[in-house]
Design a protein around this motif. Structure first.
Motif, PDB file in Angstrom:
ATOM      1  N   PRO A  92       0.792  -1.238   0.000  1.00 52.78           N
ATOM      2  CA  PRO A  92       0.000   0.000   0.000  1.00 52.78           C
ATOM      3  C   PRO A  92       0.821   1.283   0.000  1.00 52.78           C
ATOM      4  CG  PRO A  92      -0.972  -1.601   1.483  1.00 52.78           C
ATOM      5  CD  PRO A  92       0.319  -2.184   1.027  1.00 52.78           C
ATOM      6  N   MET A  93       1.853   1.345   0.834  1.00 51.01           N
ATOM      7  CA  MET A  93       2.630   2.580   0.896  1.00 51.01           C
ATOM      8  C   MET A  93       3.442   2.785  -0.382  1.00 51.01           C
ATOM      9  SD  MET A  93       4.735   3.982   4.159  1.00 51.01           S
ATOM     10  CE  MET A  93       3.301   3.699   5.181  1.00 51.01           C
ATOM     11  N   VAL A  94       3.934   1.694  -0.940  1.00 48.15           N
ATOM     12  CA  VAL A  94       4.659   1.778  -2.214  1.00 48.15           C
ATOM     13  C   VAL A  94       3.712   2.255  -3.311  1.00 48.15           C
ATOM     14  CG1 VAL A  94       5.888   0.455  -3.980  1.00 48.15           C
ATOM     15  CG2 VAL A  94       6.299  -0.015  -1.554  1.00 48.15           C
ATOM     16  N   ALA A  95       2.509   1.689  -3.323  1.00 52.90           N
ATOM     17  CA  ALA A  95       1.521   2.078  -4.334  1.00 52.90           C
ATOM     18  C   ALA A  95       1.196   3.562  -4.235  1.00 52.90           C
ATOM     19  CB  ALA A  95       0.250   1.252  -4.168  1.00 52.90           C
ATOM     20  N   SER A  96       1.087   4.057  -3.004  1.00 47.03           N
ATOM     21  CA  SER A  96       0.782   5.473  -2.810  1.00 47.03           C
ATOM     22  C   SER A  96       1.884   6.359  -3.386  1.00 47.03           C
ATOM     23  CB  SER A  96       0.594   5.762  -1.319  1.00 47.03           C
ATOM     24  OG  SER A  96       0.295   7.115  -1.104  1.00 47.03           O
ATOM     25  N   VAL A  97       3.126   5.977  -3.162  1.00 46.48           N
ATOM     26  CA  VAL A  97       4.251   6.751  -3.688  1.00 46.48           C
ATOM     27  C   VAL A  97       4.266   6.706  -5.215  1.00 46.48           C
ATOM     28  CG1 VAL A  97       6.771   6.885  -3.819  1.00 46.48           C
ATOM     29  CG2 VAL A  97       5.654   6.460  -1.620  1.00 46.48           C
ATOM     30  N   VAL A  98       4.072   5.516  -5.773  1.00 42.53           N
ATOM     31  CA  VAL A  98       4.095   5.364  -7.238  1.00 42.53           C
ATOM     32  C   VAL A  98       2.983   6.191  -7.874  1.00 42.53           C
ATOM     33  CG1 VAL A  98       3.780   3.732  -9.139  1.00 42.53           C
ATOM     34  CG2 VAL A  98       5.193   3.098  -7.173  1.00 42.53           C
ATOM     35  N   ARG A  99       1.793   6.120  -7.301  1.00 41.39           N
ATOM     36  CA  ARG A  99       0.665   6.881  -7.861  1.00 41.39           C
ATOM     37  C   ARG A  99       0.945   8.381  -7.848  1.00 41.39           C
ATOM     38  NH1 ARG A  99      -2.675   3.089  -4.955  1.00 41.39           N
ATOM     39  NH2 ARG A  99      -2.804   4.577  -3.229  1.00 41.39           N
ATOM     40  N   SER A 100       1.585   8.834  -6.787  1.00 38.43           N
ATOM     41  CA  SER A 100       1.842  10.277  -6.667  1.00 38.43           C
ATOM     42  C   SER A 100       2.811  10.779  -7.728  1.00 38.43           C
ATOM     43  CB  SER A 100       2.386  10.594  -5.272  1.00 38.43           C
ATOM     44  OG  SER A 100       3.706  10.081  -5.122  1.00 38.43           O
ATOM     45  N   GLN A 101       3.568   9.884  -8.324  1.00 42.66           N
ATOM     46  CA  GLN A 101       4.572  10.276  -9.315  1.00 42.66           C
ATOM     47  C   GLN A 101       4.057  10.183 -10.752  1.00 42.66           C
ATOM     48  OE1 GLN A 101       7.762   7.623  -8.306  1.00 42.66           O
ATOM     49  NE2 GLN A 101       8.491   8.893  -6.604  1.00 42.66           N
ATOM     50  N   LEU A 102       2.845   9.685 -10.918  1.00 41.63           N
ATOM     51  CA  LEU A 102       2.281   9.544 -12.263  1.00 41.63           C
ATOM     52  C   LEU A 102       1.560  10.822 -12.675  1.00 41.63           C
ATOM     53  CD1 LEU A 102       0.741   5.955 -11.957  1.00 41.63           C
ATOM     54  CD2 LEU A 102       2.848   6.577 -13.160  1.00 41.63           C
ATOM     55  N   SER A 103       1.735  11.211 -13.915  1.00 49.08           N
ATOM     56  CA  SER A 103       0.972  12.347 -14.435  1.00 49.08           C
ATOM     57  C   SER A 103      -0.465  11.905 -14.684  1.00 49.08           C
ATOM     58  CB  SER A 103       1.588  12.840 -15.745  1.00 49.08           C
ATOM     59  OG  SER A 103       1.404  11.869 -16.772  1.00 49.08           O
ATOM     60  N   ALA A 104      -1.356  12.863 -14.851  1.00 49.20           N
ATOM     61  CA  ALA A 104      -2.765  12.542 -15.108  1.00 49.20           C
ATOM     62  C   ALA A 104      -2.903  11.713 -16.384  1.00 49.20           C
ATOM     63  CB  ALA A 104      -3.581  13.823 -15.211  1.00 49.20           C
ATOM     64  N   GLU A 105      -2.121  12.058 -17.401  1.00 48.44           N
ATOM     65  CA  GLU A 105      -2.195  11.324 -18.666  1.00 48.44           C
ATOM     66  C   GLU A 105      -1.691   9.892 -18.497  1.00 48.44           C
ATOM     67  OE1 GLU A 105      -0.653  11.677 -23.317  1.00 48.44           O
ATOM     68  OE2 GLU A 105      -0.063  13.186 -21.832  1.00 48.44           O
ATOM     69  N   GLN A 106      -0.569   9.734 -17.790  1.00 47.69           N
ATOM     70  CA  GLN A 106      -0.044   8.388 -17.539  1.00 47.69           C
ATOM     71  C   GLN A 106      -1.060   7.541 -16.768  1.00 47.69           C
ATOM     72  OE1 GLN A 106       3.583   9.689 -15.502  1.00 47.69           O
ATOM     73  NE2 GLN A 106       4.812   8.531 -16.999  1.00 47.69           N
ATOM     74  N   LYS A 107      -1.623   8.147 -15.754  1.00 52.27           N
ATOM     75  CA  LYS A 107      -2.595   7.428 -14.928  1.00 52.27           C
ATOM     76  C   LYS A 107      -3.792   6.979 -15.761  1.00 52.27           C
ATOM     77  CE  LYS A 107      -5.364   7.886 -10.731  1.00 52.27           C
ATOM     78  NZ  LYS A 107      -5.913   8.798  -9.715  1.00 52.27           N
TER      79      LYS A 107
END
Length: 490
Positions: free
Chosen positions: A88-103
């Motif tokens: 979960p904590m890793v996922a939170s960090v990874v998500r925060s680094q994605l741009s809206a388009e990437q996401k």
């Protein structure tokens, strides 16, 4: 308290915050030194999934097993033997680094993976509920409202039975405030359908007049070809429009709605057994409610033949579904759910027609399927309640009371989840209990239950108001007879 906790757990930022921010540089070093570019892409996709992915989904996200091995070797995954999920904590960090388009692009990929997993049907009941919920969430977040609505019309029951209805309702409400969903026919139909499907989970009652107008709009758009609806999707507004007219005792109008729907869906009757059975079931529903209304008015001449036709139609529904050979595991689940409902209806109407011994076997089959999870949200209570009444007719009061208790517990459980429809339904089970107590001679308890419930019964359940009135009249008659017997001879 439980609902509040679940709402907090739904928040994807739960494991974010200052700690995750501090871990971000360390995580970046691990990713840079220990992961290939391909493994990093898999990590990005998995970080967006809020449920552990099974092999059918993983094969779409990660076709090369070695990439998962990289992620596990770097201690980035939860230690599941058959599934994969980012910590979960890793996922939170990874998500925060994605741009809206990437996401957005990665979520589209995740939608494909979840759809593949869902259609494979190779998952437990709990997983199926989670898959459907996750997929609906992504559809909503991507403003694909009609796809979300169609998914929930077909398979939402597996999500609702796992308690996800309120979460989806809150998200749908939030998303639909963010953009003008009426700009396209697909968006308009999807939005109107979602409002109908999910509003009760917010504890709110849908405005019947507005809903009827909305559904007429949906059917008009479908008729003119502005929107292409799946057959079961089209049956949803047909069903609720019929219910609307029947609640107002406009049975000819309900019949006209069904006739128009039957004509439009005729091409599917030979190829989709669920459509064929559904049309029979709606004819049965119409005749059942119409006959109840005639009985209430004292115009009983046509009632017996109408009720025999109701039984025949539900029997046809059960035969169609029980003899169908469905290759798709997912579609097979849907047919079992429908079969459970039709078996319940058949048992109920047989009991009502004085054939409780015949009804019991069908009700038992319905309960067996329902307890395996093949039922609509709240439907198991109906099967328990109808079984209770059949047992009472057969002179088995102790068993009847047992099933009555099961019915009321199940109904109250659904009502306490916040579902407005279930909150309305609780009163019919109080009527059932009152009728049981009457048969057992517990007149005071029966009267209290019946008088409390009778004015609170929703119009769509008007037959239970009739049952309550009949039972109260019988109580009055019994007391009158008892009083006469106790008078001394003059």
């Amino acid at each position: 308290m439980t609902r509040r906790l679940l709402r907090h757990l739904d928040d994807p930022s739960l494991f974010g915050g200052p700690i995750a921010t501090k871990l971000s540089p360390l995580l970046e070093r691990i990713i840079e030194k220990r992961l290939s570019a391909e493994a990093r892409q898999v990590l990005d996709t998995l970080a967006l999934a809020t449920i552990p992915l099974g092999k059918h989904a993983l094969h779409m996200v990660c076709p090369r097993p070695r990439l998962l091995k990289e992620l596990r070797a770097a201690s980035l995954l939860v230690a599941y033997p058959q599934h994969a999920q980012v910590l979960p904590m890793v996922a939170s960090v990874v998500r925060s680094q994605l741009s809206a388009e990437q996401k957005h692009l990665l979520e589209e990929r995740l939608i494909e993976a979840l759809s593949h997993w869902l259609n494979a049907g190779k998952a437990s009941d709990r997983e199926m509920g989670a898959i459907i919920t996750e997929l609906a969430v992504l559809y909503l977040q991507h403003h694909r409202l009609l796809e979300a609505a169609e998914l929930l019309i077909y398979y939402g029951w597996m999500s609702y039975n796992r308690g996800y209805g309120p979460r989806l309702a809150r998200l749908s409400q939030k998303v639909m405030k963010q953009f003008d969903w009426r700009l396209s026919a697909d968006g308009e139909c999807g939005g109107l359908l979602l409002y109908s499907l999910l509003t009760p989970f917010l504890g709110k009652t849908v405005d019947a007049e507005k809903q009827a107008a909305d559904f007429q709009r949906i059917l008009a758009l479908a008729a003119e070809g502005s929107v292409a609806l799946q057959p079961a999707t089209e049956m949803h507004p047909i069903h609720l429009l019929m219910v609307y007219h029947m609640n107002h005792r406009h049975f000819e109008e309900a019949q006209a709605v069904l006739a128009a729907g039957t004509a439009r869906l005729k091409p599917y009757r030979q190829t989709q057994v669920d459509v064929h059975a559904s049309l029979y079931a709606h004819r049965a529903m119409l005749l059942a409610k119409w006959s109840n209304d005639l009985e209430e008015q004292g115009a009983t001449e046509r009632v017996p033949s109408m009720r025999e036709e109701v039984i025949a139609l539900y029997r046809q529904c059960c035969t169609l579904l029980s003899t169908s050979c469905e290759a798709s595991p997912l579609k097979s689940r849907l047919l079992k759910k429908r079969l459970s409902a039709y078996l319940n209806s058949l048992g109920y109407h047989l009991t009502r027609n004085g054939r409780a011994a015949e009804a019991l076997a069908f009700l038992e089959q319905s309960i067996e399927l329902g307890e395996q999870g093949y039922c609509n949200f709240g439907a198991l209570a109906a099967a328990y309640g109808d079984t209770s009444l059949a047992l009472m007719e057969l002179g088995r009061p102790e068993e009847a009371l047992l099933f009555d208790e099961k019915a009321l517990i199940e109904a109250q459980h659904c009502a306490e989840s916040g579902d407005a429809l279930s909150q309305d339904e609780v009163w019919i089970y109080r009527v059932n209990r009152g009728r049981l107590y009457l048969r057992l001679g517990r007149l005071d308890e029966a009267e209290q239950l019946l008088r409390e419930a009778e004015p609170r019964i929703h119009p769509r359940r008007s037959v239970y108001r009739l049952f309550a009135k009949e039972a109260l009249a019988e109580i009055k008659q019994r007391r009158s007879q008892s009083s006469l017997r106790q008078e001394p001879d003059r």
